[in-house]
Design a protein around this motif. Structure first.
Motif, PDB file in Angstrom:
ATOM      1  N   ILE A 137     -49.845   2.499 -20.219  1.00 13.60           N
ATOM      2  CA  ILE A 137     -50.854   3.181 -19.409  1.00 13.60           C
ATOM      3  C   ILE A 137     -51.577   4.253 -20.225  1.00 13.60           C
ATOM      4  O   ILE A 137     -52.792   4.445 -20.106  1.00 13.60           O
ATOM      5  CB  ILE A 137     -50.213   3.828 -18.156  1.00 13.60           C
ATOM      6  CG1 ILE A 137     -49.723   2.750 -17.190  1.00 13.60           C
ATOM      7  CG2 ILE A 137     -51.206   4.750 -17.435  1.00 13.60           C
ATOM      8  CD1 ILE A 137     -48.927   3.283 -16.009  1.00 13.60           C
ATOM      9  N   ALA A 138     -50.808   4.925 -21.083  1.00 16.55           N
ATOM     10  CA  ALA A 138     -51.375   6.009 -21.906  1.00 16.55           C
ATOM     11  C   ALA A 138     -52.181   5.491 -23.097  1.00 16.55           C
ATOM     12  O   ALA A 138     -52.758   6.281 -23.850  1.00 16.55           O
ATOM     13  CB  ALA A 138     -50.248   6.908 -22.397  1.00 16.55           C
ATOM     14  N   GLY A 139     -52.215   4.161 -23.288  1.00 12.33           N
ATOM     15  CA  GLY A 139     -52.998   3.590 -24.386  1.00 12.33           C
ATOM     16  C   GLY A 139     -52.326   3.667 -25.739  1.00 12.33           C
ATOM     17  O   GLY A 139     -52.990   3.555 -26.775  1.00 12.33           O
ATOM     18  N   LYS A 140     -51.003   3.818 -25.750  1.00 12.55           N
ATOM     19  CA  LYS A 140     -50.287   3.979 -27.022  1.00 12.55           C
ATOM     20  C   LYS A 140     -49.956   2.657 -27.704  1.00 12.55           C
ATOM     21  O   LYS A 140     -49.651   2.635 -28.892  1.00 12.55           O
ATOM     22  CB  LYS A 140     -49.000   4.776 -26.788  1.00 12.55           C
ATOM     23  CG  LYS A 140     -49.241   6.210 -26.348  1.00 12.55           C
ATOM     24  CD  LYS A 140     -47.930   6.929 -26.094  1.00 12.55           C
ATOM     25  CE  LYS A 140     -48.174   8.370 -25.641  1.00 12.55           C
ATOM     26  NZ  LYS A 140     -46.899   9.075 -25.332  1.00 12.55           N
ATOM     27  N   PHE A 141     -49.969   1.565 -26.944  1.00  8.59           N
ATOM     28  CA  PHE A 141     -49.625   0.262 -27.502  1.00  8.59           C
ATOM     29  C   PHE A 141     -50.672  -0.776 -27.114  1.00  8.59           C
ATOM     30  O   PHE A 141     -51.174  -0.760 -25.991  1.00  8.59           O
ATOM     31  CB  PHE A 141     -48.253  -0.203 -26.985  1.00  8.59           C
ATOM     32  CG  PHE A 141     -47.099   0.629 -27.470  1.00  8.59           C
ATOM     33  CD1 PHE A 141     -46.435   0.310 -28.650  1.00  8.59           C
ATOM     34  CD2 PHE A 141     -46.694   1.749 -26.751  1.00  8.59           C
ATOM     35  CE1 PHE A 141     -45.380   1.082 -29.105  1.00  8.59           C
ATOM     36  CE2 PHE A 141     -45.639   2.531 -27.197  1.00  8.59           C
ATOM     37  CZ  PHE A 141     -44.971   2.197 -28.380  1.00  8.59           C
ATOM     38  N   PRO A 142     -50.961  -1.712 -28.018  1.00  9.61           N
ATOM     39  CA  PRO A 142     -51.932  -2.765 -27.694  1.00  9.61           C
ATOM     40  C   PRO A 142     -51.422  -3.764 -26.660  1.00  9.61           C
ATOM     41  O   PRO A 142     -52.199  -4.314 -25.895  1.00  9.61           O
ATOM     42  CB  PRO A 142     -52.162  -3.475 -29.032  1.00  9.61           C
ATOM     43  CG  PRO A 142     -51.622  -2.567 -30.073  1.00  9.61           C
ATOM     44  CD  PRO A 142     -50.544  -1.762 -29.430  1.00  9.61           C
ATOM     45  N   MET A 143     -50.073  -3.985 -26.641  1.00 13.18           N
ATOM     46  CA  MET A 143     -49.539  -5.027 -25.760  1.00 13.18           C
ATOM     47  C   MET A 143     -48.207  -4.606 -25.140  1.00 13.18           C
ATOM     48  O   MET A 143     -47.449  -3.829 -25.717  1.00 13.18           O
ATOM     49  CB  MET A 143     -49.329  -6.331 -26.539  1.00 13.18           C
ATOM     50  CG  MET A 143     -50.611  -7.009 -26.976  1.00 13.18           C
ATOM     51  SD  MET A 143     -50.326  -8.549 -27.915  1.00 13.18           S
ATOM     52  CE  MET A 143     -49.866  -7.899 -29.531  1.00 13.18           C
ATOM     53  N   PHE A 144     -47.955  -5.165 -23.957  1.00 15.27           N
ATOM     54  CA  PHE A 144     -46.674  -4.983 -23.280  1.00 15.27           C
ATOM     55  C   PHE A 144     -46.380  -6.270 -22.519  1.00 15.27           C
ATOM     56  O   PHE A 144     -47.135  -6.664 -21.639  1.00 15.27           O
ATOM     57  CB  PHE A 144     -46.750  -3.793 -22.313  1.00 15.27           C
ATOM     58  CG  PHE A 144     -45.475  -3.506 -21.563  1.00 15.27           C
ATOM     59  CD1 PHE A 144     -44.232  -3.672 -22.152  1.00 15.27           C
ATOM     60  CD2 PHE A 144     -45.521  -3.049 -20.251  1.00 15.27           C
ATOM     61  CE1 PHE A 144     -43.050  -3.383 -21.464  1.00 15.27           C
ATOM     62  CE2 PHE A 144     -44.359  -2.751 -19.546  1.00 15.27           C
ATOM     63  CZ  PHE A 144     -43.119  -2.929 -20.156  1.00 15.27           C
ATOM     64  N   PHE A 145     -45.293  -6.933 -22.878  1.00 18.12           N
ATOM     65  CA  PHE A 145     -44.885  -8.159 -22.194  1.00 18.12           C
ATOM     66  C   PHE A 145     -43.946  -7.765 -21.062  1.00 18.12           C
ATOM     67  O   PHE A 145     -42.819  -7.322 -21.299  1.00 18.12           O
ATOM     68  CB  PHE A 145     -44.172  -9.092 -23.177  1.00 18.12           C
ATOM     69  CG  PHE A 145     -43.653 -10.366 -22.563  1.00 18.12           C
ATOM     70  CD1 PHE A 145     -44.524 -11.297 -22.009  1.00 18.12           C
ATOM     71  CD2 PHE A 145     -42.292 -10.641 -22.546  1.00 18.12           C
ATOM     72  CE1 PHE A 145     -44.052 -12.472 -21.449  1.00 18.12           C
ATOM     73  CE2 PHE A 145     -41.805 -11.818 -21.991  1.00 18.12           C
ATOM     74  CZ  PHE A 145     -42.688 -12.740 -21.443  1.00 18.12           C
ATOM     75  N   SER A 146     -44.437  -7.906 -19.834  1.00 19.94           N
ATOM     76  CA  SER A 146     -43.600  -7.520 -18.701  1.00 19.94           C
ATOM     77  C   SER A 146     -44.096  -8.187 -17.423  1.00 19.94           C
ATOM     78  O   SER A 146     -44.990  -9.034 -17.455  1.00 19.94           O
ATOM     79  CB  SER A 146     -43.568  -6.001 -18.543  1.00 19.94           C
ATOM     80  OG  SER A 146     -42.461  -5.615 -17.747  1.00 19.94           O
ATOM     81  N   GLY A 147     -43.502  -7.772 -16.305  1.00 18.79           N
ATOM     82  CA  GLY A 147     -43.693  -8.491 -15.066  1.00 18.79           C
ATOM     83  C   GLY A 147     -44.956  -8.174 -14.291  1.00 18.79           C
ATOM     84  O   GLY A 147     -45.596  -7.131 -14.467  1.00 18.79           O
ATOM     85  N   SER A 148     -45.269  -9.078 -13.391  1.00 21.08           N
ATOM     86  CA  SER A 148     -46.427  -8.906 -12.504  1.00 21.08           C
ATOM     87  C   SER A 148     -46.229  -7.707 -11.586  1.00 21.08           C
ATOM     88  O   SER A 148     -47.188  -7.245 -10.967  1.00 21.08           O
ATOM     89  CB  SER A 148     -46.648 -10.181 -11.682  1.00 21.08           C
ATOM     90  OG  SER A 148     -45.453 -10.606 -11.046  1.00 21.08           O
ATOM     91  N   TRP A 149     -45.000  -7.182 -11.509  1.00 26.42           N
ATOM     92  CA  TRP A 149     -44.764  -5.999 -10.672  1.00 26.42           C
ATOM     93  C   TRP A 149     -45.494  -4.753 -11.195  1.00 26.42           C
ATOM     94  O   TRP A 149     -45.681  -3.800 -10.474  1.00 26.42           O
ATOM     95  CB  TRP A 149     -43.267  -5.715 -10.549  1.00 26.42           C
ATOM     96  CG  TRP A 149     -42.495  -5.680 -11.830  1.00 26.42           C
ATOM     97  CD1 TRP A 149     -42.337  -4.603 -12.662  1.00 26.42           C
ATOM     98  CD2 TRP A 149     -41.755  -6.742 -12.425  1.00 26.42           C
ATOM     99  NE1 TRP A 149     -41.549  -4.941 -13.734  1.00 26.42           N
ATOM    100  CE2 TRP A 149     -41.175  -6.244 -13.609  1.00 26.42           C
ATOM    101  CE3 TRP A 149     -41.524  -8.069 -12.059  1.00 26.42           C
ATOM    102  CZ2 TRP A 149     -40.367  -7.027 -14.448  1.00 26.42           C
ATOM    103  CZ3 TRP A 149     -40.724  -8.846 -12.893  1.00 26.42           C
ATOM    104  CH2 TRP A 149     -40.161  -8.331 -14.058  1.00 26.42           C
ATOM    105  N   TRP A 150     -45.937  -4.768 -12.455  1.00 24.43           N
ATOM    106  CA  TRP A 150     -46.722  -3.644 -12.990  1.00 24.43           C
ATOM    107  C   TRP A 150     -48.198  -3.751 -12.612  1.00 24.43           C
ATOM    108  O   TRP A 150     -48.949  -2.786 -12.739  1.00 24.43           O
ATOM    109  CB  TRP A 150     -46.628  -3.616 -14.526  1.00 24.43           C
ATOM    110  CG  TRP A 150     -45.315  -3.197 -15.075  1.00 24.43           C
ATOM    111  CD1 TRP A 150     -44.328  -4.015 -15.578  1.00 24.43           C
ATOM    112  CD2 TRP A 150     -44.812  -1.858 -15.219  1.00 24.43           C
ATOM    113  NE1 TRP A 150     -43.259  -3.267 -16.014  1.00 24.43           N
ATOM    114  CE2 TRP A 150     -43.531  -1.945 -15.802  1.00 24.43           C
ATOM    115  CE3 TRP A 150     -45.328  -0.596 -14.901  1.00 24.43           C
ATOM    116  CZ2 TRP A 150     -42.756  -0.821 -16.079  1.00 24.43           C
ATOM    117  CZ3 TRP A 150     -44.561   0.527 -15.184  1.00 24.43           C
ATOM    118  CH2 TRP A 150     -43.291   0.405 -15.763  1.00 24.43           C
TER     119      TRP A 150
END
Length: 429
Positions: A271-284
């Motif tokens: 959310i803070a823009g610190k990483f280009p990608m995050f592999f995680s669930g549709s719950w986000w």
């Protein structure tokens, strides 16, 4: 998995409780249907279910709804005790999987809803890989012959990506696994860690399991999740997963200092823009729509795999001691209606029976279309911690060792095998 931990992250749960007034509950006396759930009021499920409650009350004059706060953690710890008492609710949300809903079914604490599911046509709305988590056998193993729950939403994992960072470093959205690794190489060369991760909770083990799934097939998943055959933790899929995850840490795709981070840390870092990608669930998804203000983001499915982590969402279950089972079934029926399903979708959820054409937001429409692609291809591979109680903690400890380098991949896989096989012995497989 892992909706268990996800639900913990969402702790504030609105539980809907209704209790019978004026004893018995027949004739014209007013009733209260006890209904518990542990989703936050502003989540996609919370919004949709609140509307379902209004429609339920309108259709059932004299039936009142009363809130009683619960949390997932409370339910995990006390469900067997509560469901065995006179305080049992009439209907509640509960986690799917062998170690949760399956265990309650095995203990005789849940109602077999098979006849009701068939009569109301709920089975026709659920693809096989979604229905699998709602059905259990006599030993409490999912994929059985009796329906002990009904899910009205689904979940799956995807790669969330920061379009601004992709544009800044000239990275294209990958469509193959080779392009995916090349994209991560580009970010590393620019001094940017590509993947947001958390080793102390579910994200790390979900990266590991997805790597295994990319080299697996559905029979492999069935052996692992449903004990349909022998599981070899040193087979090509598990070996590839552990070695590749280990390699990703060495290459800088995953930060070594992420071993002690929790899921919330990984999610908010994106959310803070610190990483280009995050592999995680549709719950986000719904949360990201509300909270990401400083950059454009989108999603893509993990490339070059026939299987992706995902399943039904949590289940509506009817405790054996429910005093108002018919009313409970009526409520479930309302949550399966198109209008409620599309309301869930409009708030960033994944309905099991939604219609993308009825969803306004283009991103939300894509969320549903991606789910339908996975479900129709029987591509939902479930979660790695489901096979055994406390296996989640074993997976956390193992992936932390891979991140810190304190144990080689083969040793970590040995640890998984030991815990898994001990559970098989305990349940008589």
């Amino acid at each position: 998995m892992l909706k268990a931990t996800k639900a913990l992250a969402a702790l504030a749960a609105g539980a809907l409780a209704l209790s019978a007034c004026g004893g018995g509950g027949g004739g014209s006396s007013s009733k209260e249907l006890k209904l518990w759930h542990y989703e936050t009021q502003d989540s996609a499920m919370g919004v949709a279910w609140n509307q379902a409650i209004k429609e339920f009350e309108a259709a059932h004059p004299g039936v009142k709804v009363k809130f009683e706060e619960k949390s997932f953690e409370q339910m995990q710890k006390t469900a067997p005790m509560i469901l065995n008492s006179k305080d049992a609710p009439d209907i509640m949300e509960y986690n799917k999987g062998n170690a949760t809903a399956g265990l309650l079914a095995k203990q005789g604490l849940l109602t077999d809803m098979t006849a009701e599911v068939t009569k109301r046509g709920w089975d026709k709305l659920l693809p096989p890989s979604v229905a699998e988590t709602a059905k259990y056998d006599a030993k409490g193993v999912m994929g059985g012959d009796k329906w002990y729950g009904v899910p009205n939403y689904a979940e799956y994992l995807q790669v969330y990506y920061n379009k601004s960072l992709f544009d800044k470093y000239g990275v294209k959205v990958p469509t193959t696994f080779d392009e995916f690794t090349k994209a991560m190489d580009t970010f590393v060369q620019k001094g940017v860690t590509p993947l947001s991760n958390a080793g102390a909770e579910y994200p790390a083990q979900q990266y590991l399991y997805q790597l295994a799934l990319s080299k697996a097939d559905k029979p492999w998943v069935d052996r692992y999740e449903r004990y349909t055959g022998k599981v070899d933790f040193h087979d090509p899929a598990w070996t590839y997963a552990a070695n590749t995850f280990n390699d990703w840490v060495k290459k800088g795709y995953i930060a070594k200092n992420s071993s002690g981070l929790k899921a919330e840390d990984a999610g908010t870092a994106f959310i803070a823009g610190k990483f280009p990608m995050f592999f995680s669930g549709s719950w986000w998804y719904g949360r990201y729509e509300k909270e990401i203000k400083n950059f454009q983001w989108d999603t893509f499915l993990w490339p070059d795999t026939k299987l992706t982590l995902g399943s039904s969402g949590n289940l509506w279950v009817v405790p054996k001691g429910s005093k108002n089972k018919d009313l409970a079934y009526d409520f479930i029926n309302i949550t399966m209606k198109k209008e409620i399903q599309n309301l869930l979708a409009d708030n960033g959820g994944v309905p099991v029976a939604g219609d993308p054409a009825g969803v306004k937001d283009p991103k939300n429409k894509k969320l549903i279309e991606n789910y339908q692609t996975l479900a129709n291809n029987d591509a939902l591979g479930f979660y790695p911690d489901w096979p055994a109680p406390a296996f989640y903690d074993v997976l956390v400890a193992g992936t932390q060792k891979l991140i810190t380098g304190s144990a080689p991949p083969s040793s970590v896989l040995d640890g998984f095998a030991k815990a898994y096989n001990e559970n098989l012995s305990n349940i008589g497989h």
